[in-house]
Scaffold this active site. Structure first.
Site: not given
Length: 145
Positions: A66, A69
């Site tokens: 991600c 993230c």
């Protein structure tokens, strides 16, 4: 006295409240209990910490693939350092711990969930800067009543 679960060995520790900011260590393994770092944990440790901890616990549900993230990771670490002695910030990899993702209804990542007094107190999805992570953590009740 405040109860804290060691994020390394899982033992429950009792720490005087006035020592939370001075780097208390686990009586079993010696790991820092409130060291101002964001620790990677597993779902069993998360469950125990939610039930036991007397300080706010903020969980970053994330995954290695991600992009947002990964962008938020340094900000999360900054927030963990700023919140030392007041809150504990942890990270749970949703790829490795899919059962926990399902249990907490994680639909998008990164998602932050703050726990206080043994239950979910707040939830926020999307990457945030350190100041907003700190504000998010500060809205959680501090001790079990």
């Amino acid at each position: 006295m405040v109860k804290l679960v060691c994020l390394d060995c899982g033992q429950t520790n009792r720490v005087p409240q006035d020592r939370l900011g001075s780097g208390p260590k686990c009586g079993t393994c010696g790991a820092g209990l409130m060291d101002g770092k964001a620790h990677e944990i597993d779902d069993a440790t998360l469950e125990k910490a939610i039930r036991t901890d007397d300080v706010p616990l903020v969980v970053d549900f994330w995954a290695p693939w991600c992009g947002p993230c990964r962008m938020m990771a340094p900000e999360y670490s900054k927030a963990a350092a700023a919140l030392k002695g007041r809150s504990r910030l942890v990270k749970l990899n949703t790829e490795q711990h899919q059962r926990a993702s399902a249990k907490f209804g994680i639909r998008g990542i990164p998602t932050l969930i703050a726990f206080g007094k043994g239950r979910e107190a707040a939830r926020q999805s999307g990457a945030l800067p350190a100041a907003q992570i700190e504000a998010f953590a500060n809205q959680v009740p501090a001790a079990k009543g």
